[in-house]
Design a protein around this motif. Structure first.
Motif, short mmCIF file in Angstrom:
data_model
loop_
_atom_site.label_atom_id
_atom_site.label_comp_id
_atom_site.label_asym_id
_atom_site.label_seq_id
_atom_site.Cartn_x
_atom_site.Cartn_y
_atom_site.Cartn_z
N SER A 80 -2.93 6.41 1.06
CA SER A 80 -3.45 7.27 2.12
C SER A 80 -4.92 7.01 2.44
N ASN A 92 1.03 6.97 4.76
CA ASN A 92 1.25 8.30 4.21
C ASN A 92 2.71 8.51 3.80
N GLU A 93 3.63 8.00 4.61
CA GLU A 93 5.05 8.13 4.27
C GLU A 93 5.38 7.34 3.01
N LYS A 96 4.18 9.26 0.01
CA LYS A 96 5.13 10.31 -0.35
C LYS A 96 6.34 9.73 -1.10
N MET A 97 6.83 8.58 -0.62
CA MET A 97 7.99 7.96 -1.25
C MET A 97 7.67 7.55 -2.69
#
Length: 350
Positions: A80, A92-93, A96-97
């Protein structure tokens, strides 16, 4: 990386064609000065695009390096750190993963540890009554030996003792298999001398081999070794040799041969028994599988022939990234003269 992008190459070709066309038009309308101004304008106008593209590819390279690090086990990574934009959303995705994957890994590790603790508790709870039962039967046997009229009871007691041995062997093997399935078996990565491993695997079987009337032949190439776990590898080999011994008639022999080649350290165990039926070969390493010959020859108190020794051996060898295969030994006429088990511990660097 830039030159491998077909879309970018297409855009560059279109830009060159457009620049050429504008330069020719400028030259036609305003002479050489017009052509120079048009060409300079095209190059100056392309500079922001080139700078933005280089920056974008640098960010993509960093993102790719972070993903590669995650695939190789790195966990403390931050995706990030990019500014606003499409790549920031993607980063960002991915962050999260990776966080979700790390949580899943931690949960699995916790469950494996809980299973290992449960197995240890089960092992202790089972071994305690078995030990008490063994002591009790031993005391009863000593007492019955002194009473001539109890010969029949003494025979029954011997069968009980054999069943105790069978249960103890079965429970121990099942617990080892469960630990393998749970991934809680700690395997060392050290240089293992095959000669030492063979000696450690065959020593516990020396008395059983003598009683069965089966001779053991060992031929290990000098300096033969592999990288693995000595104790678990010896146990795997012991199970294989034990299986061969049980299927070899009195007067036969079991042979262990070990050598190295460019790819692996190889160990071959053969016997002079009836071999393995063709219909049993695909299932020989399945748990609790016994061929027709084993099912006919097994008795109620025979601790052998349970069908998990070879399965445990394969699991222990596979856990060290090795392989175990079964086949039959045949003579020149094609007649089966025994069973053959081939172990390979592959080298990390060839």
């Amino acid at each position: 990386m830039l030159l491998r992008n077909r879309e970018l190459m297409g855009a560059m070709v279109a830009w060159i064609a457009l620049t050429t066309a504008i330069t020719v038009a400028g030259s036609t309308l305003a002479g050489s000065m017009g052509a120079g101004i048009a060409l300079a304008s095209c190059f100056l106008g392309a500079l922001p695009f080139v700078a933005l593209t280089c920056l974008r590819y640098r960010q993509l390279a960093q993102l790719s390096a972070n993903i590669d690090a995650v695939l190789h086990g790195e966990r403390d990574l931050d995706f990030s750190s990019m500014a606003e934009g499409e790549l920031a959303v993607l980063s960002n995705e991915l962050d999260k993963m990776v966080t979700r994957l790390n949580l899943t890994i931690d949960e699995l590790a916790h469950e494996k540890q809980a299973l290992a603790d449960a197995l240890a508790d089960i092992s202790h709870q089972i071994k305690t009554p078995l030990t008490s039962l063994s002591i009790t039967t031993e005391l009863m046997r000593k007492h019955l030996i002194e009473i001539p009229e109890c010969a029949e009871d003494l025979d029954r007691l011997r069968r009980i003792e054999q069943l105790e041995m069978r249960v103890e062997h079965l429970v121990g093997t099942l617990l080892k298999l469960a630990r393998l399935d749970a991934g809680t078996v700690s395997l060392a990565r050290e240089t293992v001398a095959v000669e030492t491993m063979v000696r450690r695997a065959t020593q516990p079987l020396a008395v059983a081999l003598d009683i069965a009337g089966v001779s053991l032949e060992v031929d290990v190439a000098e300096g033969c070794s592999f990288t693995g776990d000595l104790a678990w590898s010896a146990e795997a080999l012991e199970n294989i040799v034990k299986n061969c011994m049980e299927h070899t008639p009195s007067g036969g022999h079991v042979r262990i041969v070990a050598w190295e080649d460019a790819l692996a350290c190889r160990i071959r165990v053969t016997d002079t028994g009836p071999g393995i039926a063709d219909e049993d070969l695909p299932y020989i390493f399945e748990r609790f599988y016994r061929g027709a010959h084993d099912a006919e020859g097994a008795s109620a108190v025979n601790p052998t022939g349970v069908g998990i020794g070879l399965s445990l051996a394969q699991g222990l060898i596979a856990a060290q990234e090795g392989s175990l295969a079964a086949s039959n030994v045949r003579d020149e006429s094609g007649t089966v003269t025994g069973a053959c088990f081939d172990i390979a511990f592959f080298k990390a660097i060839v």
